[in-house]
Design an enzyme around this catalytic site. Structure first.
Site, PDB file in Angstrom:
ATOM      1  N   TYR A 280       0.900  -1.156   0.000  1.00  0.00           N
ATOM      2  CA  TYR A 280       0.000   0.000   0.000  1.00  0.00           C
ATOM      3  C   TYR A 280       0.935   1.201   0.000  1.00  0.00           C
ATOM      4  O   TYR A 280       1.693   1.385   0.973  1.00  0.00           O
ATOM      5  CB  TYR A 280      -0.830   0.060   1.282  1.00  0.00           C
ATOM      6  CG  TYR A 280      -1.985  -0.919   1.373  1.00  0.00           C
ATOM      7  CD1 TYR A 280      -2.957  -0.966   0.391  1.00  0.00           C
ATOM      8  CD2 TYR A 280      -2.109  -1.753   2.474  1.00  0.00           C
ATOM      9  CE1 TYR A 280      -4.030  -1.848   0.500  1.00  0.00           C
ATOM     10  CE2 TYR A 280      -3.174  -2.639   2.585  1.00  0.00           C
ATOM     11  CZ  TYR A 280      -4.128  -2.675   1.592  1.00  0.00           C
ATOM     12  OH  TYR A 280      -5.177  -3.544   1.702  1.00  0.00           O
TER      13      TYR A 280
ATOM     14  N   ASP B 298      -7.314  -1.053  -4.978  1.00  0.00           N
ATOM     15  CA  ASP B 298      -8.774  -0.995  -4.829  1.00  0.00           C
ATOM     16  C   ASP B 298      -9.233  -0.398  -3.514  1.00  0.00           C
ATOM     17  O   ASP B 298     -10.421  -0.384  -3.216  1.00  0.00           O
ATOM     18  CB  ASP B 298      -9.385  -2.394  -5.005  1.00  0.00           C
ATOM     19  CG  ASP B 298      -8.773  -3.412  -4.049  1.00  0.00           C
ATOM     20  OD1 ASP B 298      -8.093  -2.994  -3.096  1.00  0.00           O
ATOM     21  OD2 ASP B 298      -8.967  -4.616  -4.270  1.00  0.00           O
TER      22      ASP B 298
ATOM     23  N   HIS C  30     -11.243  -6.987  -3.342  1.00  0.00           N
ATOM     24  CA  HIS C  30     -10.737  -6.967  -1.968  1.00  0.00           C
ATOM     25  C   HIS C  30     -11.625  -7.812  -1.043  1.00  0.00           C
ATOM     26  O   HIS C  30     -11.852  -7.469   0.114  1.00  0.00           O
ATOM     27  CB  HIS C  30     -10.670  -5.524  -1.461  1.00  0.00           C
ATOM     28  CG  HIS C  30      -9.528  -5.236  -0.539  1.00  0.00           C
ATOM     29  ND1 HIS C  30      -8.422  -4.511  -0.928  1.00  0.00           N
ATOM     30  CD2 HIS C  30      -9.310  -5.556   0.758  1.00  0.00           C
ATOM     31  CE1 HIS C  30      -7.590  -4.405   0.099  1.00  0.00           C
ATOM     32  NE2 HIS C  30      -8.105  -5.030   1.123  1.00  0.00           N
TER      33      HIS C  30
HETATM   34  C1  LIG Z   1      -8.759  -9.968   6.927  1.00  0.00           C
HETATM   35  C2  LIG Z   1      -8.363  -9.538   5.551  1.00  0.00           C
HETATM   36  C3  LIG Z   1      -7.284  -8.686   5.406  1.00  0.00           C
HETATM   37  C4  LIG Z   1      -6.895  -8.285   4.127  1.00  0.00           C
HETATM   38  N1  LIG Z   1      -5.786  -7.503   4.001  1.00  0.00           N
HETATM   39  C5  LIG Z   1      -5.364  -7.160   2.768  1.00  0.00           C
HETATM   40  C6  LIG Z   1      -4.166  -6.432   2.609  1.00  0.00           C
HETATM   41  O1  LIG Z   1      -3.478  -6.108   3.571  1.00  0.00           O
HETATM   42  N2  LIG Z   1      -3.796  -6.113   1.346  1.00  0.00           N
HETATM   43  C7  LIG Z   1      -4.523  -6.480   0.238  1.00  0.00           C
HETATM   44  O2  LIG Z   1      -4.133  -6.166  -0.888  1.00  0.00           O
HETATM   45  N3  LIG Z   1      -5.658  -7.177   0.374  1.00  0.00           N
HETATM   46  C8  LIG Z   1      -6.085  -7.540   1.599  1.00  0.00           C
HETATM   47  N4  LIG Z   1      -7.214  -8.286   1.731  1.00  0.00           N
HETATM   48  C9  LIG Z   1      -7.939  -8.739   0.528  1.00  0.00           C
HETATM   49  C10 LIG Z   1      -7.384 -10.088   0.049  1.00  0.00           C
HETATM   50  O3  LIG Z   1      -6.104  -9.942  -0.501  1.00  0.00           O
HETATM   51  C11 LIG Z   1      -8.257 -10.718  -1.014  1.00  0.00           C
HETATM   52  O4  LIG Z   1      -8.438  -9.816  -2.072  1.00  0.00           O
HETATM   53  C12 LIG Z   1      -9.632 -11.172  -0.505  1.00  0.00           C
HETATM   54  O5  LIG Z   1      -9.553 -11.652   0.805  1.00  0.00           O
HETATM   55  C13 LIG Z   1     -10.167 -12.267  -1.406  1.00  0.00           C
HETATM   56  O6  LIG Z   1     -11.433 -12.644  -0.978  1.00  0.00           O
HETATM   57  P1  LIG Z   1     -11.741 -13.938  -0.077  1.00  0.00           P
HETATM   58  O7  LIG Z   1     -11.425 -13.539   1.332  1.00  0.00           O
HETATM   59  O8  LIG Z   1     -13.179 -14.177  -0.316  1.00  0.00           O
HETATM   60  O9  LIG Z   1     -10.857 -15.055  -0.577  1.00  0.00           O
HETATM   61  C14 LIG Z   1      -7.623  -8.707   2.991  1.00  0.00           C
HETATM   62  C15 LIG Z   1      -8.708  -9.558   3.155  1.00  0.00           C
HETATM   63  C16 LIG Z   1      -9.072  -9.977   4.415  1.00  0.00           C
HETATM   64  C17 LIG Z   1     -10.246 -10.908   4.548  1.00  0.00           C
END
Ligand SMILES: Cc1cc2nc3c(=O)[nH]c(=O)nc-3n(C[C@H](O)[C@H](O)[C@H](O)COP(=O)(O)O)c2cc1C
Length: 482
Positions: A239, A269, A378
């Protein structure tokens, strides 16, 4: 010799004018740091005068105190006996929750629903709410998964599946992987289990899966890869920070770890924090418990110091968001990034075919720059009603299929079954990521829970992939141009 303070003495410093906390037995004066705290001053003031280890530890990677506090802020150590006595008198430690029931044996957990339910019994409410939450009404989160339910596979017969496997190559052949299933970057794994992100690495090692490490990981990038299996590879997610120097320093650190971290993922995003009510509600509840157990007036000054900082009731997500830049553009950010790393760049959070087209155009004009796009909303955690990745994939196939020739397309969001993975692959995705699934696995049973999750999600990828060789059937009239 370090000065020893009694817990009673520490407890007197519980206001914005003099705020001490105990972390891992050390006493810190954090009064000056209050306005600087990314999560806001209030969250520290709730813990002022107390042992804050349980709250601090799972969400701060080692080195955080040293990076943020002046050496003189470390005042000494607390007398452990007096601390125990004080905690006994006040009933229990500040935010301590009741002990979880014993975890169910992992081999009784057959699918991700079972694993998620088991994790819920093992992790704190705060952790569950942070992982589970998505923005507003959770419409994108729900649709992420149901979108796959609306796509049918067309399995062919007379296909020899004896040698079907899941091997794949990514980044134009630079990465040879045993599976297209990878771990999406997700913050704060140690909230779920002390194994943390290193535990996720251990849990996916047997599957040869790629792991993308979050910018907001709860362990350092070095710790996460320290015990990785030979040949195990990682990506690092960025980020961009308002203070670019911080991002540049981090990129330099990742560049030095290039034997493990093979590419940089730039997440696009989430330029502003979203409203995740489960997460915020858990924050409010925790605040009420803590404030309820403090004498009135202790929180005087909270929030005064810096209005731009989130309040404690904002939940984990908003606290982590602080410092993230909202001014990224094609023209300024990509050249800046290229100047600070020569690792391949992957853009995460592409949600429309228009942006996929622009990214492909950029990739053609700047060979070697952007190598892959992650279609992702996301996990429904950013802008609610944003489309699921699989919709964006279909849009790209329909309106600008030439994108597939310029960049690789990876997808994540809502993957709960191996058949979801196969559908995404049939539609042209090169790799498929899971975010929450790995965290639920970790919560259910540490690194072994992650292993169990990948075992469950991998079924029946190899054979179904070999048989569903044409493409998934898409319900007609389902997509409309935007
Ligand atoms: C608890 C949590 C923390 C996340 N933190 C980040 C992050 O730090 N950076 C990022 O690019 N995406 C983050 N994401 C999004 C994930 O990379 C991913 O796009 C998303 O979880 C995919 O969906 P799913 O949980 O249904 O598999 C996060 C998602 C969750 C659930």
């Amino acid at each position: 010799m370090a000065k020893v303070f009694s817990a009673e003495e520490v407890a007197k410093h519980n206001t914005a004018d003099s705020c001490w906390v105990v972390i891992h037995g050390n006493v810190y004066d954090v009064t000056e740091f209050l306005p600087e705290h990314p999560g806001g001053s209030r969250i520290i003031l709730q813990l002022a005068g107390r042992d804050a280890t349980a709250e601090f530890d799972p969400i701060h990677p080692p080195g955080t105190l040293e990076e943020n506090l002046k050496p003189e802020a470390k005042l000494g150590v607390v007398d452990p006996e007096s601390l125990k006595q004080l905690q006994r008198q006040s009933g229990k430690g500040a935010a301590e929750e009741s002990k979880p029931p014993p975890p169910p044996p992992l081999d009784t957990l057959l699918n991700l629903d079972d694993i998620e339910a088991a994790a819920k019994t093992q992790i704190s409410k705060k952790c569950w709410a942070y992982y589970f939450s998505a923005s507003d009404d959770l419409l994108s989160k729900t649709l992420n998964n149901t979108a796959y339910r609306s796509i049918l596979l067309r399995p062919r017969v007379f296909v020899d599946v004896t040698r079907a496997d899941t091997r794949t190559s990514l980044l134009s052949g630079a990465l040879q992987l045993a599976t297209p299933l990878y771990v999406s970057p997700a913050a704060m794994a140690r909230l779920a289990h002390p194994d943390g992100e290193a535990g996720i690495a251990r849990g996916v090692a047997r599957f040869g899966a790629l792991q993308i490490v979050s910018h907001n990981a709860s362990m350092t990038p070095e710790q996460i890869v320290a015990d990785a299996a030979p040949g195990q590879v990682f990506g690092w997610q960025l980020y961009v920070q308002t203070n670019r120097a911080k991002s540049e320093a981090m990129l330099a650190r990742i560049n030095r770890l290039r034997d493990r971290y093979k590419f940089v993922v730039l997440t696009l995003d989430a330029p502003v924090p979203s409203k995740r009510e489960h997460d915020e509600r858990a924050g409010i509840e925790a605040r009420m418990v803590l404030e309820g157990s403090k004498p009135p007036g202790d929180l005087a000054g909270a929030g005064k110091s810096n209005n731009a900082r989130p309040d404690a009731d904002s939940g984990v997500g908003k606290q982590l968001f602080f410092g993230t830049a909202a001014d990224l553009t094609w023209e300024t950010t990509l050249p800046w990034l290229a100047a600070h790393t020569d690792l391949p760049i992957v853009l995460k959070g592409i949600q429309t075919h228009e942006d996929a087209y622009l990214a492909a155009r950029w990739a053609r004009a700047h060979p070697g720059s952007i190598r892959a796009l992650i279609l992702s909303n996301h996990g429904g955690r950013s802008l609610d009603t944003a489309p699921p990745a699989v919709h964006t994939l279909l849009e790209i196939r329909k309106y600008c299929p030439e994108v597939f020739d310029a960049v690789e397309l990876w997808v994540d969001g809502g993957i709960r079954r191996g058949t979801d993975v196969v559908k995404a692959l049939c539609l042209g995705a090169k790799a498929v990521g899971v975010g929450r699934a790995a965290l639920w696995g970790l919560g259910a049973g540490g690194w072994r829970g992650v292993d169990r999750t990948f075992e469950s999600e991998s079924h029946p990828i190899p054979t179904a992939r070999a048989r569903a060789r044409v493409c998934a059937r898409i319900p007609s009239g389902w997509m409309r141009p935007g």
